[in-house]
Write a protein that holds these residues in place. Structure first.
Motif, PDB file in Angstrom:
ATOM      1  N   LYS A 139       0.848  -1.206   0.000  1.00 44.73           N
ATOM      2  CA  LYS A 139       0.000   0.000   0.000  1.00 44.73           C
ATOM      3  C   LYS A 139       0.884   1.258   0.000  1.00 44.73           C
ATOM      4  O   LYS A 139       0.633   2.201  -0.764  1.00 44.73           O
ATOM      5  CB  LYS A 139      -0.900  -0.031   1.240  1.00 44.73           C
ATOM      6  N   GLU A 140       1.893   1.245   0.849  1.00 44.50           N
ATOM      7  CA  GLU A 140       2.772   2.407   0.950  1.00 44.50           C
ATOM      8  C   GLU A 140       3.564   2.662  -0.339  1.00 44.50           C
ATOM      9  O   GLU A 140       3.775   3.801  -0.729  1.00 44.50           O
ATOM     10  CB  GLU A 140       3.744   2.238   2.131  1.00 44.50           C
ATOM     11  N   ARG A 141       3.975   1.569  -1.002  1.00 48.52           N
ATOM     12  CA  ARG A 141       4.751   1.743  -2.232  1.00 48.52           C
ATOM     13  C   ARG A 141       3.874   2.122  -3.414  1.00 48.52           C
ATOM     14  O   ARG A 141       4.348   2.584  -4.438  1.00 48.52           O
ATOM     15  CB  ARG A 141       5.530   0.450  -2.535  1.00 48.52           C
ATOM     16  N   GLY A 142       2.569   1.866  -3.262  1.00 50.03           N
ATOM     17  CA  GLY A 142       1.663   2.224  -4.343  1.00 50.03           C
ATOM     18  C   GLY A 142       1.717   1.276  -5.523  1.00 50.03           C
ATOM     19  O   GLY A 142       1.543   1.687  -6.672  1.00 50.03           O
ATOM     20  N   VAL A 143       1.933  -0.018  -5.278  1.00 46.86           N
ATOM     21  CA  VAL A 143       1.946  -0.979  -6.388  1.00 46.86           C
ATOM     22  C   VAL A 143       0.536  -1.152  -6.950  1.00 46.86           C
ATOM     23  O   VAL A 143      -0.456  -0.896  -6.265  1.00 46.86           O
ATOM     24  CB  VAL A 143       2.497  -2.363  -5.945  1.00 46.86           C
ATOM     25  N   LYS A 144       0.454  -1.601  -8.182  1.00 48.95           N
ATOM     26  CA  LYS A 144      -0.832  -1.743  -8.857  1.00 48.95           C
ATOM     27  C   LYS A 144      -1.307  -3.198  -8.914  1.00 48.95           C
ATOM     28  O   LYS A 144      -2.380  -3.493  -9.426  1.00 48.95           O
ATOM     29  CB  LYS A 144      -0.744  -1.164 -10.270  1.00 48.95           C
ATOM     30  N   LEU A 145      -0.469  -4.108  -8.428  1.00 46.04           N
ATOM     31  CA  LEU A 145      -0.825  -5.524  -8.324  1.00 46.04           C
ATOM     32  C   LEU A 145      -0.298  -6.023  -6.983  1.00 46.04           C
ATOM     33  O   LEU A 145       0.793  -5.639  -6.576  1.00 46.04           O
ATOM     34  CB  LEU A 145      -0.152  -6.346  -9.430  1.00 46.04           C
ATOM     35  N   ILE A 146      -1.063  -6.854  -6.299  1.00 46.84           N
ATOM     36  CA  ILE A 146      -0.518  -7.527  -5.111  1.00 46.84           C
ATOM     37  C   ILE A 146      -0.498  -9.023  -5.389  1.00 46.84           C
ATOM     38  O   ILE A 146      -1.240  -9.507  -6.239  1.00 46.84           O
ATOM     39  CB  ILE A 146      -1.318  -7.235  -3.826  1.00 46.84           C
ATOM     40  N   GLY A 147       0.352  -9.745  -4.679  1.00 49.38           N
ATOM     41  CA  GLY A 147       0.510 -11.147  -5.025  1.00 49.38           C
ATOM     42  C   GLY A 147       0.784 -12.048  -3.848  1.00 49.38           C
ATOM     43  O   GLY A 147       0.857 -11.599  -2.697  1.00 49.38           O
ATOM     44  N   SER A 148       0.912 -13.325  -4.142  1.00 48.42           N
ATOM     45  CA  SER A 148       1.246 -14.351  -3.151  1.00 48.42           C
ATOM     46  C   SER A 148       2.251 -15.321  -3.745  1.00 48.42           C
ATOM     47  O   SER A 148       2.287 -15.502  -4.960  1.00 48.42           O
ATOM     48  CB  SER A 148       0.001 -15.145  -2.767  1.00 48.42           C
ATOM     49  N   THR A 149       2.998 -15.954  -2.876  1.00 50.76           N
ATOM     50  CA  THR A 149       4.036 -16.888  -3.299  1.00 50.76           C
ATOM     51  C   THR A 149       4.016 -18.125  -2.413  1.00 50.76           C
ATOM     52  O   THR A 149       4.105 -18.007  -1.190  1.00 50.76           O
ATOM     53  CB  THR A 149       5.430 -16.223  -3.177  1.00 50.76           C
ATOM     54  N   ALA A 150       3.916 -19.295  -3.016  1.00 55.47           N
ATOM     55  CA  ALA A 150       4.074 -20.552  -2.273  1.00 55.47           C
ATOM     56  C   ALA A 150       5.481 -21.072  -2.530  1.00 55.47           C
ATOM     57  O   ALA A 150       5.919 -21.126  -3.684  1.00 55.47           O
ATOM     58  CB  ALA A 150       3.041 -21.578  -2.724  1.00 55.47           C
ATOM     59  N   HIS A 151       6.183 -21.414  -1.461  1.00 55.80           N
ATOM     60  CA  HIS A 151       7.574 -21.841  -1.627  1.00 55.80           C
ATOM     61  C   HIS A 151       7.935 -22.873  -0.567  1.00 55.80           C
ATOM     62  O   HIS A 151       7.296 -22.951   0.485  1.00 55.80           O
ATOM     63  CB  HIS A 151       8.514 -20.634  -1.535  1.00 55.80           C
ATOM     64  N   TYR A 152       8.964 -23.638  -0.863  1.00 57.30           N
ATOM     65  CA  TYR A 152       9.506 -24.540   0.140  1.00 57.30           C
ATOM     66  C   TYR A 152      10.240 -23.715   1.180  1.00 57.30           C
ATOM     67  O   TYR A 152      10.936 -22.743   0.837  1.00 57.30           O
ATOM     68  CB  TYR A 152      10.469 -25.554  -0.493  1.00 57.30           C
ATOM     69  N   VAL A 153      10.087 -24.095   2.432  1.00 54.92           N
ATOM     70  CA  VAL A 153      10.720 -23.348   3.510  1.00 54.92           C
ATOM     71  C   VAL A 153      12.165 -23.805   3.668  1.00 54.92           C
ATOM     72  O   VAL A 153      12.447 -25.005   3.692  1.00 54.92           O
ATOM     73  CB  VAL A 153       9.953 -23.552   4.827  1.00 54.92           C
ATOM     74  N   THR A 154      13.054 -22.830   3.746  1.00 53.54           N
ATOM     75  CA  THR A 154      14.449 -23.103   4.070  1.00 53.54           C
ATOM     76  C   THR A 154      14.813 -22.224   5.273  1.00 53.54           C
ATOM     77  O   THR A 154      13.973 -21.481   5.777  1.00 53.54           O
ATOM     78  CB  THR A 154      15.381 -22.744   2.887  1.00 53.54           C
ATOM     79  N   GLU A 155      16.033 -22.301   5.684  1.00 55.10           N
ATOM     80  CA  GLU A 155      16.422 -21.509   6.850  1.00 55.10           C
ATOM     81  C   GLU A 155      16.391 -20.013   6.577  1.00 55.10           C
ATOM     82  O   GLU A 155      16.271 -19.215   7.503  1.00 55.10           O
ATOM     83  CB  GLU A 155      17.830 -21.929   7.312  1.00 55.10           C
ATOM     84  N   ASP A 156      16.505 -19.619   5.294  1.00 51.41           N
ATOM     85  CA  ASP A 156      16.472 -18.202   4.956  1.00 51.41           C
ATOM     86  C   ASP A 156      15.042 -17.753   4.712  1.00 51.41           C
ATOM     87  O   ASP A 156      14.390 -18.225   3.779  1.00 51.41           O
ATOM     88  CB  ASP A 156      17.328 -17.941   3.703  1.00 51.41           C
ATOM     89  N   LEU A 157      14.574 -16.849   5.524  1.00 51.06           N
ATOM     90  CA  LEU A 157      13.181 -16.396   5.502  1.00 51.06           C
ATOM     91  C   LEU A 157      12.748 -15.941   4.098  1.00 51.06           C
ATOM     92  O   LEU A 157      13.340 -15.036   3.517  1.00 51.06           O
ATOM     93  CB  LEU A 157      13.015 -15.228   6.487  1.00 51.06           C
ATOM     94  N   ASP A 158      11.687 -16.575   3.578  1.00 54.87           N
ATOM     95  CA  ASP A 158      11.092 -16.195   2.287  1.00 54.87           C
ATOM     96  C   ASP A 158      12.068 -16.313   1.126  1.00 54.87           C
ATOM     97  O   ASP A 158      11.879 -15.660   0.086  1.00 54.87           O
ATOM     98  CB  ASP A 158      10.527 -14.755   2.350  1.00 54.87           C
ATOM     99  N   GLU A 159      13.091 -17.123   1.291  1.00 52.76           N
ATOM    100  CA  GLU A 159      14.099 -17.257   0.225  1.00 52.76           C
ATOM    101  C   GLU A 159      14.100 -18.647  -0.409  1.00 52.76           C
ATOM    102  O   GLU A 159      14.897 -18.924  -1.295  1.00 52.76           O
ATOM    103  CB  GLU A 159      15.507 -16.967   0.788  1.00 52.76           C
ATOM    104  N   GLY A 160      13.217 -19.528   0.037  1.00 52.55           N
ATOM    105  CA  GLY A 160      13.215 -20.892  -0.477  1.00 52.55           C
ATOM    106  C   GLY A 160      12.697 -20.985  -1.905  1.00 52.55           C
ATOM    107  O   GLY A 160      12.165 -20.018  -2.445  1.00 52.55           O
ATOM    108  N   PRO A 161      12.857 -22.184  -2.512  1.00 55.60           N
ATOM    109  CA  PRO A 161      12.447 -22.382  -3.912  1.00 55.60           C
ATOM    110  C   PRO A 161      10.953 -22.091  -4.102  1.00 55.60           C
ATOM    111  O   PRO A 161      10.112 -22.646  -3.405  1.00 55.60           O
ATOM    112  CB  PRO A 161      12.746 -23.863  -4.158  1.00 55.60           C
ATOM    113  N   ILE A 162      10.645 -21.260  -5.070  1.00 51.94           N
ATOM    114  CA  ILE A 162       9.262 -20.856  -5.354  1.00 51.94           C
ATOM    115  C   ILE A 162       8.559 -21.935  -6.159  1.00 51.94           C
ATOM    116  O   ILE A 162       9.082 -22.418  -7.165  1.00 51.94           O
ATOM    117  CB  ILE A 162       9.253 -19.526  -6.133  1.00 51.94           C
TER     118      ILE A 162
END
Lengths: 291, 291, 291, 291
Positions: A217-240
């Protein structure tokens, strides 16, 4: 929970490793010798003159259960030993056991339970675990055990994680974080010993971490999204595994972004779980092949 | 360059500022007194009990040219002086003069020129400037002046920027960077004195900066995107006007991502330019309202 | 059923009729006199020099309940009598009563009930009526009355329709057919006296009538869709409120088309119900304006 | 016309016919014997226990030109004679010759020419034929021969068709109708002897025939679309290759629908031509498999 929709006498075979000429022929010859009819085959080579090789085959075998041991041994001899490739064979009539971790939000959780009941997902759900009790009644209405394992706010989660590991041990083939608002430790991921899929409520790698809708909202993007990924030790960095977006505008408040996003989250997560359970997803470093 | 498609006797009025009760009524009363018939009106308040107010009105005025001076004075008295709001009135039959800066890639540039020729964009294109000559022949085929202003690799661009500013001065209402692969300095932006729209080849804020497709490939995203935004001194951080994405898979090489992305880029940029030139875009801090 | 999410002291005003200069000003002046602050306004004219006029305004009024009678009288005097336009004013904090008719399929029904419970839809659900009992337990789990009114296969539905009308009378503001697999008679539509929204499982006007997924498979289309529309006496010919599609391929069996389509159906229907209940939809002959 | 982007030493092999166990193995064995490395393989069976079989393989062969004769003979012996399947082998470094028929509209035509020039399409364009002269200059700017063959309004087109056939004979592998506003006769289709792809400006089977945008506007649909299909004697009834849609609203006039639709048309047609020329499309009765 009959899973009448699961295909009888169908198996999937995933093969991957270093590419070389003749793999498709060698694998197909093994299958043909066991009376398997290939129903669909997807193959991908990273590089036409070498590199990594990936293949998923779905086959129909008239009496799969009886054929399984000999087929397995033959594949091990040819694909594993001779060709030096990794491979896995799954009887697609056996549902995967998928444990779900949730917090207060119900949208991803209920969507999975409803799709499971409806026969859309080749899974059974042995349990739902939450650090809150909001979803308990809904879960039990589906006839599924619910366990409440609170996590101390800001405190040590070691004990809670140990309890969860104990409940999951030997009871699950996949853990799904359906908007579970707790970060899992590396040792948890190691001990649980099965893949963990998470749904992140942004289009990664945009808005990694907390509060993605607020930041969108703050950045003013025109699309919002979601990502399903495998969890690894690095937060939100696992394989999409899967991503999707929905169009938003200046008119929408943060609350509306959250609501609109929830629809995308539950669909993206459901697709990722389906594809994982149909053995369509192959990890390739920090990326995925999805056949 | 007849612009026969531009609506005769139509004007757009954009009003924004601090919200208060009665703005819509006051503005509409002024318009009514000048015989304007409101054709479309979009209004947005950030907060029902205060905050910022935004409104865009398109009106039909039987003899717009004759009515313009009195309407302008009346709006200034009521909207500017009395209500203390910012406002702007545009005769929509007058095309905006849009100068385009490009480098070697032709896809965004040609799409804009082609849409202009076709009458899809309410613009004239006084010139195209490039730091290469690859697109010169195409541009001149459209009957548009082309200027080649090379920029020293890794060197000082002050002189090149000064030359560009000199060409643009008083000749342009908007500058469009159609995959112009040079970063413009803050002083350039100040001196050029008109808005500058850029197309960035990623779904911002993901992959800010150079090589977004390569980084998208490496991260293994399942959608790639483009973002059209106003240029500010902070690279790829300006107010976003439009974004879109397209689905990709593991099968696609980097070259294919570039090709697929180019299609999204040219569409996103064309929409942003159209909306800006129809005066649909209002800047709200680092975000935009697009009516 | 607190509907805590419904906006307090907000009302929507819909005005439509023959276009003429000054309508926006006249309406806005009435609102301003009653202390209403316009939060959003959408206006559409079919033709800049005449034709039909449509406007939806959302306003915040500090004490709406107290202001309602005077505002209503004033609007009737100015908008109804003087300007000769049709208008309606709705207190947006009052949920609409939405009765749902279903058959065996649960996907559209459960999605609406779940969204209602979650506070996403500004509705209450006084009852669910079905010609089967498959969904009874689910409905009652949501605390909503369920009525089973079977319809004789191939026989006379007059009696069943009369029973349904009796249940709905004075209890509902909208009827939603959530994959109710019965064609309703013209006299039912007349007697029920409130709008009826249906979800058709194709992208209308393609595949009107029975078996759209089967026919889509046979025709080899590459996208399948859903359409939410107001029900009229002409099957699948009523004004369209919303449509959407999803990509399919040769790989998908009919059963998979049905499953993929169900996801589109429930989303399209939920959007149409939301928009109707927020009074965003204006019928314009056999088409709709959706603000 | 260097086609530097076309993959060297790559061939595609399409095999289809009655399914039976062992086809994949037999084909892959033939390929392996000729040193072909399979780069990608897609396979589809209509029914796990019989029905039709479809397969497309892309392979890398170190010296393809030299290997071609022996490979062809071997495939004919095994795939054609032994297995009784249809098959075709294409050297992917040879561009297809694609003749384009157009009328007055330039959007689909120019998009194809521009993509060809850019190296995005594995085609050469031997000629453009039109019943008007509007696009002549543009076509010749691309260095492509243009022929003007007018068709008598409402009159006999036999002569015009004969002239077109004469020009195309032996010079083309595919004919593309890029908004060619003439219906071609069955005898033309027969005589021209190569596939013909058309772009229809609606989401088929909705709005078959003339004036689809006008009818879409009248019906009040919320999405408009385009369809690329092989031309058969039945108007707009041929096998669909690709479709797409774009969202529209009540705000858009017919002229805007035409403009918005044109963007979809050119993209859908470009994808269909690309896929055909990469030999990804297999006709299956009146449907297509697109690998």
């Amino acid at each position: 929970m009959a899973h009448n929709n699961l295909p009888k006498n169908h198996a999937s075979l995933v093969v991957h490793g270093e590419d070389r000429s003749g793999i498709v022929a060698a694998v197909a010859s093994v299958l043909a010798k066991h009376g398997a009819n290939i129903v669909s085959l997807d193959q991908h080579s990273e590089d036409p003159e070498g590199g990594a090789f990936f293949q998923r085959t779905v086959m129909h075998v008239p009496d799969l259960t009886a054929a399984m041991p000999a087929l397995t041994a033959h594949l091990e001899a040819v694909v594993g030993d001779e060709l030096g490739l990794e491979w896995r064979l799954r009887d697609l009539s056996t549902p995967l056991r998928v444990a779900i971790l949730a917090s207060k939000s119900d949208h991803c959780l209920l969507d999975l339970l409803w799709r499971q009941r409806r026969g859309e997902l080749p899974i059974s759900v042995p349990m739902v675990i939450s650090n809150h009790t909001d979803v308990a009644e809904d879960v039990r209405f589906f006839g599924i055990p619910f366990f409440h394992i609170p996590t101390p706010a800001g405190g040590d989660r070691t004990e809670a994680e140990a309890e969860i590991v104990k409940l999951l041990a030997d009871n699950t083939d996949l853990v799904v974080l359906a908007r579970y608002m707790q970060i899992l430790s590396g040792s948890f991921l190691k001990e649980v010993g099965v893949p963990v899929i998470n749904i992140h409520h942004s289009f990664l790698p945009a808005f990694i971490g907390a509060g993605p809708y607020k930041r969108a909202k703050e950045r003013g993007v025109k699309l919002i999204g979601s990502t399903a990924h495998y969890v690894t030790e690095d937060l939100d960095e696992g394989p999409i595994i899967e991503q999707d977006v929905v169009r938003v505008s200046h008119e929408e408040s943060l609350a509306e972004l959250v609501r609109r996003g929830a629809d995308v989250e539950r669909q993206v997560l459901a697709r990722a779980v389906l594809w994982h359970c149909e053995d369509r997803v192959i990890r390739n470093g920090n990326r995925t092949i999805v056949f």
